[in-house]
Design a protein around this motif. Structure first.
Motif, PDB file in Angstrom:
ATOM      1  N   ALA A 168       0.749  -0.878   0.040  1.00 23.40           N
ATOM      2  CA  ALA A 168      -0.026   0.039   0.063  1.00 23.40           C
ATOM      3  C   ALA A 168       1.264   1.388  -0.418  1.00 23.40           C
ATOM      4  CB  ALA A 168      -0.649   0.402   1.552  1.00 23.40           C
ATOM      5  N   ALA A 169       1.776   1.154   1.306  1.00 24.71           N
ATOM      6  CA  ALA A 169       2.859   1.867   0.674  1.00 24.71           C
ATOM      7  C   ALA A 169       3.478   2.374  -0.683  1.00 24.71           C
ATOM      8  CB  ALA A 169       4.196   1.751   1.679  1.00 24.71           C
ATOM      9  N   LEU A 170       3.578   1.652  -1.060  1.00 24.83           N
ATOM     10  CA  LEU A 170       4.659   1.928  -2.427  1.00 24.83           C
ATOM     11  C   LEU A 170       3.394   2.287  -3.280  1.00 24.83           C
ATOM     12  CD1 LEU A 170       6.814  -2.045  -3.094  1.00 24.83           C
ATOM     13  CD2 LEU A 170       7.603   0.885  -2.896  1.00 24.83           C
ATOM     14  N   SER A 171       1.974   1.974  -3.094  1.00 23.71           N
ATOM     15  CA  SER A 171       1.463   1.983  -4.903  1.00 23.71           C
ATOM     16  C   SER A 171       1.050   3.954  -4.525  1.00 23.71           C
ATOM     17  CB  SER A 171       0.059   1.481  -4.544  1.00 23.71           C
ATOM     18  OG  SER A 171       0.414  -0.178  -4.235  1.00 23.71           O
ATOM     19  N   LEU A 172       1.117   4.429  -2.678  1.00 22.06           N
ATOM     20  CA  LEU A 172       0.822   5.497  -2.553  1.00 22.06           C
ATOM     21  C   LEU A 172       1.344   6.608  -3.222  1.00 22.06           C
ATOM     22  CD1 LEU A 172      -0.810   7.850  -0.631  1.00 22.06           C
ATOM     23  CD2 LEU A 172       0.310   6.514   0.607  1.00 22.06           C
ATOM     24  N   ILE A 173       3.257   5.852  -2.857  1.00 25.09           N
ATOM     25  CA  ILE A 173       4.096   6.458  -3.477  1.00 25.09           C
ATOM     26  C   ILE A 173       4.236   6.533  -5.006  1.00 25.09           C
ATOM     27  CG2 ILE A 173       6.536   6.609  -3.388  1.00 25.09           C
ATOM     28  CD1 ILE A 173       6.698   5.078  -0.580  1.00 25.09           C
ATOM     29  N   ALA A 174       3.280   5.792  -5.814  1.00 26.00           N
ATOM     30  CA  ALA A 174       4.026   5.279  -6.786  1.00 26.00           C
ATOM     31  C   ALA A 174       2.951   6.644  -7.528  1.00 26.00           C
ATOM     32  CB  ALA A 174       3.810   4.472  -7.857  1.00 26.00           C
ATOM     33  N   ALA A 175       1.647   6.034  -6.895  1.00 31.19           N
ATOM     34  CA  ALA A 175       0.546   7.180  -7.368  1.00 31.19           C
ATOM     35  C   ALA A 175       0.782   8.750  -6.668  1.00 31.19           C
ATOM     36  CB  ALA A 175      -0.457   6.748  -7.038  1.00 31.19           C
ATOM     37  N   HIS A 176       1.621   9.461  -6.035  1.00 31.98           N
ATOM     38  CA  HIS A 176       1.869  10.852  -5.903  1.00 31.98           C
ATOM     39  C   HIS A 176       2.792  10.849  -5.940  1.00 31.98           C
ATOM     40  CE1 HIS A 176      -2.806  10.624  -5.438  1.00 31.98           C
ATOM     41  NE2 HIS A 176      -2.653   9.642  -4.673  1.00 31.98           N
ATOM     42  N   PRO A 177       4.533  11.005  -6.744  1.00 29.55           N
ATOM     43  CA  PRO A 177       5.596  11.094  -6.532  1.00 29.55           C
ATOM     44  C   PRO A 177       5.605  12.452  -6.473  1.00 29.55           C
ATOM     45  CG  PRO A 177       5.421  10.802  -8.490  1.00 29.55           C
ATOM     46  CD  PRO A 177       3.757  10.180  -8.081  1.00 29.55           C
ATOM     47  N   GLY A 178       4.866  13.336  -6.681  1.00 30.79           N
ATOM     48  CA  GLY A 178       4.965  14.652  -7.036  1.00 30.79           C
ATOM     49  C   GLY A 178       4.874  15.492  -5.131  1.00 30.79           C
ATOM     50  N   GLU A 179       3.306  15.084  -4.410  1.00 33.06           N
ATOM     51  CA  GLU A 179       3.522  15.111  -3.052  1.00 33.06           C
ATOM     52  C   GLU A 179       4.037  14.890  -2.231  1.00 33.06           C
ATOM     53  OE1 GLU A 179       1.656  14.351  -5.845  1.00 33.06           O
ATOM     54  OE2 GLU A 179      -0.170  15.462  -6.621  1.00 33.06           O
ATOM     55  N   ILE A 180       4.494  13.332  -2.979  1.00 28.37           N
ATOM     56  CA  ILE A 180       5.629  12.391  -1.800  1.00 28.37           C
ATOM     57  C   ILE A 180       6.618  13.394  -1.306  1.00 28.37           C
ATOM     58  CG2 ILE A 180       6.142  10.109  -0.734  1.00 28.37           C
ATOM     59  CD1 ILE A 180       3.906  10.717  -1.155  1.00 28.37           C
ATOM     60  N   LEU A 181       7.050  14.162  -2.631  1.00 28.36           N
ATOM     61  CA  LEU A 181       8.935  14.774  -2.908  1.00 28.36           C
ATOM     62  C   LEU A 181       8.503  15.888  -2.025  1.00 28.36           C
ATOM     63  CD1 LEU A 181      11.942  14.530  -4.363  1.00 28.36           C
ATOM     64  CD2 LEU A 181      10.749  15.697  -5.991  1.00 28.36           C
ATOM     65  N   LEU A 182       7.574  16.545  -2.325  1.00 29.35           N
ATOM     66  CA  LEU A 182       7.430  17.916  -1.000  1.00 29.35           C
ATOM     67  C   LEU A 182       7.286  17.677   0.170  1.00 29.35           C
ATOM     68  CD1 LEU A 182       4.884  19.864  -3.580  1.00 29.35           C
ATOM     69  CD2 LEU A 182       7.788  20.130  -3.212  1.00 29.35           C
ATOM     70  N   TYR A 183       6.965  16.256   0.011  1.00 32.10           N
ATOM     71  CA  TYR A 183       6.806  15.957   1.934  1.00 32.10           C
ATOM     72  C   TYR A 183       8.017  15.995   2.134  1.00 32.10           C
ATOM     73  CZ  TYR A 183       5.688  12.386   5.603  1.00 32.10           C
ATOM     74  OH  TYR A 183       5.777  12.476   6.699  1.00 32.10           O
ATOM     75  N   CYS A 184       8.613  14.831   1.426  1.00 35.04           N
ATOM     76  CA  CYS A 184      10.402  14.893   1.655  1.00 35.04           C
ATOM     77  C   CYS A 184      11.065  15.481   2.325  1.00 35.04           C
ATOM     78  CB  CYS A 184      11.124  13.255   1.179  1.00 35.04           C
ATOM     79  SG  CYS A 184       9.871  12.007   1.177  1.00 35.04           S
ATOM     80  N   LEU A 185      11.296  16.778   1.264  1.00 34.31           N
ATOM     81  CA  LEU A 185      11.971  18.222   0.975  1.00 34.31           C
ATOM     82  C   LEU A 185      11.357  18.586   2.859  1.00 34.31           C
ATOM     83  CD1 LEU A 185      12.287  19.292  -2.111  1.00 34.31           C
ATOM     84  CD2 LEU A 185      13.902  17.772  -0.909  1.00 34.31           C
ATOM     85  N   PHE A 186      10.279  19.132   2.965  1.00 30.08           N
ATOM     86  CA  PHE A 186       9.508  19.446   3.996  1.00 30.08           C
ATOM     87  C   PHE A 186      10.241  18.990   5.741  1.00 30.08           C
ATOM     88  CE2 PHE A 186       6.749  21.035   7.116  1.00 30.08           C
ATOM     89  CZ  PHE A 186       6.697  22.150   7.173  1.00 30.08           C
ATOM     90  N   LEU A 187      10.410  17.618   5.550  1.00 25.17           N
ATOM     91  CA  LEU A 187      10.513  16.338   6.447  1.00 25.17           C
ATOM     92  C   LEU A 187      11.893  17.442   6.412  1.00 25.17           C
ATOM     93  CD1 LEU A 187       9.592  13.431   6.342  1.00 25.17           C
ATOM     94  CD2 LEU A 187       8.579  15.305   7.958  1.00 25.17           C
ATOM     95  N   VAL A 188      12.685  17.813   5.831  1.00 26.39           N
ATOM     96  CA  VAL A 188      14.089  17.643   5.309  1.00 26.39           C
ATOM     97  C   VAL A 188      14.673  18.860   6.310  1.00 26.39           C
ATOM     98  CG1 VAL A 188      16.784  18.680   4.218  1.00 26.39           C
ATOM     99  CG2 VAL A 188      14.526  16.592   3.836  1.00 26.39           C
ATOM    100  N   VAL A 189      13.504  20.064   5.828  1.00 24.67           N
ATOM    101  CA  VAL A 189      13.178  21.103   6.667  1.00 24.67           C
ATOM    102  C   VAL A 189      13.570  21.227   8.211  1.00 24.67           C
ATOM    103  CG1 VAL A 189      12.626  23.895   6.852  1.00 24.67           C
ATOM    104  CG2 VAL A 189      13.017  22.439   4.438  1.00 24.67           C
ATOM    105  N   LEU A 190      12.465  19.822   8.602  1.00 23.06           N
ATOM    106  CA  LEU A 190      12.442  20.289   9.918  1.00 23.06           C
ATOM    107  C   LEU A 190      12.564  19.270  10.806  1.00 23.06           C
ATOM    108  CD1 LEU A 190       8.473  19.164   9.718  1.00 23.06           C
ATOM    109  CD2 LEU A 190       8.925  21.562  10.261  1.00 23.06           C
ATOM    110  N   ALA A 191      13.686  18.404   9.862  1.00 17.17           N
ATOM    111  CA  ALA A 191      14.559  17.822  10.824  1.00 17.17           C
ATOM    112  C   ALA A 191      16.070  18.498  11.085  1.00 17.17           C
ATOM    113  CB  ALA A 191      15.419  16.584   9.922  1.00 17.17           C
ATOM    114  N   ILE A 192      16.212  19.900  10.057  1.00 20.02           N
ATOM    115  CA  ILE A 192      17.490  20.382  10.371  1.00 20.02           C
ATOM    116  C   ILE A 192      16.992  21.196  11.446  1.00 20.02           C
ATOM    117  CG2 ILE A 192      18.744  22.339   9.836  1.00 20.02           C
ATOM    118  CD1 ILE A 192      18.644  21.577   6.769  1.00 20.02           C
ATOM    119  N   ALA A 193      15.865  21.997  11.149  1.00 20.50           N
ATOM    120  CA  ALA A 193      14.679  22.987  12.486  1.00 20.50           C
ATOM    121  C   ALA A 193      15.161  21.911  14.191  1.00 20.50           C
ATOM    122  CB  ALA A 193      13.327  23.245  12.378  1.00 20.50           C
ATOM    123  N   THR A 194      14.777  20.559  14.054  1.00 18.08           N
ATOM    124  CA  THR A 194      14.757  19.320  15.101  1.00 18.08           C
ATOM    125  C   THR A 194      16.042  19.144  15.766  1.00 18.08           C
ATOM    126  OG1 THR A 194      12.662  18.881  14.387  1.00 18.08           O
ATOM    127  CG2 THR A 194      13.727  17.824  16.244  1.00 18.08           C
ATOM    128  N   GLY A 195      16.875  19.542  14.826  1.00 17.41           N
ATOM    129  CA  GLY A 195      19.032  18.971  15.295  1.00 17.41           C
ATOM    130  C   GLY A 195      19.208  20.810  16.359  1.00 17.41           C
TER     131      GLY A 195
END
Length: 331
Positions: A218-245
């Motif tokens: 299910a996770a693979l299907s979700l990522i394959a169906a919405h690659p752009g949104e998932i990529l933006l989500y990952c980039l936002f997580l990177v920003v949050l990870a830096i702030a968390t550090g």
């Protein structure tokens, strides 16, 4: 875009997750609740970080003393001791993985139902937690084999180019560094991909009460169906990870390294842990009921934050009219 497709956002789920964090931890503030949910969060992240410190002073002298002490140990005893140490480390890794798998469901349950409970979700999600644990062990083994197989061509290539590098020793360092960098890049890419899939798998298993393999698909299907949104989500997580550090470093300094202690540091930084986990849960619920962990139950206090609607005022009761007098019989 088809009108039936969900409108996936990034900042709105983060704002909703922030509101959930405030309601869980500060409305009202309950120190006991912090410690209980903090324990679940600590289990869910067991072995992924911690308050370890690097001892830099006189490291060379300390290493020399250790080498001298080891050289005095008989060889059979040394081999036996190293073997036992390796076995102990492997046992601890497996144990931490199991506790982390079980704790992940406990932590999500505490957030979803806004409650500080340990025993009940531990028993309720035993099957899902064990399934995720076994699946993660298989994935870890596959990743290790993949890393070893990926390193073999690089080693062969290095040996084949040894004569050339012997004639051009100035290029040796650059050649070796490029090979190692390429290997590290591929391995990190695979690890990040698995971390993303795993972060989606646990909420899917919590929602559907399914096995790990089904959640993986299910996770693979979700990522394959919405690659752009998932990529933006990952980039936002990177920003949050830096702030968390940065926040973690500040908390460690402000608390004189108390925030670096296991479990205690998790309790101190519990708003950050809940914010991160809530953000992923709220982000996933945008993809439909199959990914919405609140579809079957939502605490009433969460409704305004998750629906974006203000709380409904209590319905006004209509005034009670006195009963009409019975009509007199017609004579």
């Amino acid at each position: 875009m088809n009108g039936s497709e969900p409108n996936i956002e990034i900042f709105k789920p983060f704002g909703e997750a922030f509101e959930l964090m405030k309601k869980i931890l500060f409305q009202p503030f309950d120190l006991k609740k912090w410690f209980i949910i903090g324990f679940a969060a600590w289990l869910a992240n067991l072995g992924r970080g911690g308050g370890s410190f690097n001892y830099q002073f006189n490291r060379r002298e300390e290493a020399q003393k250790i080498n001298e002490a080891i050289s005095q140990i008989p060889h059979p005893i040394l081999v036996l001791g190293i073997s036992l140490l390796v076995v102990l480390v492997l046992v601890l890794i497996v144990l931490f993985s199991w506790l982390r798998a079980r704790g992940g469901f406990m932590f999500i349950d505490c957030i979803v139902k806004n409650r500080a409970v340990i025993a009940e979700p531990w028993r309720e999600f035993r099957k899902e937690g064990n399934s995720y644990f076994l699946f993660s062990l298989v994935v870890t083994f596959v990743l290790i084999v993949f890393a070893a197989l990926l390193a073999l061509p690089l080693i062969v290539l290095a040996f084949k180019g040894r004569y050339f590098l012997h004639l051009h020793r100035a290029r040796l360092d650059v050649y070796v560094i490029l090979i190692i960098a390429a290997w590290i890049f591929v391995i990190l890419l695979v690890i990040i991909a698995w971390a993303l899939i795993a972060s989606f798998m646990v909420p899917v298993m919590y929602r559907r009460r399914c096995r790990a393999y089904e959640a993986f698909r299910a996770a693979l299907s979700l990522i394959a169906a919405h690659p752009g949104e998932i990529l933006l989500y990952c980039l936002f997580l990177v920003v949050l990870a830096i702030a968390t550090g940065l926040i973690s470093c500040f908390a460690i300094c402000a608390t004189c390294c108390i925030a670096a202690l296991p479990y205690i540091g998790t309790v101190i930084l519990l708003p950050v842990f809940i914010l991160f986990r809530s953000f992923s849960l709220v982000f996933l619920r945008q993809f439909g009921p199959d990914y919405d962990v609140w579809v079957t139950f939502m605490p009433p206090e969460f409704a305004p934050a998750l629906s974006g609607m203000p709380p409904m005022p209590p319905a006004a009761q209509s005034p009670t009219l006195p009963p009409e007098p019975p009509s007199s019989p017609v004579g």
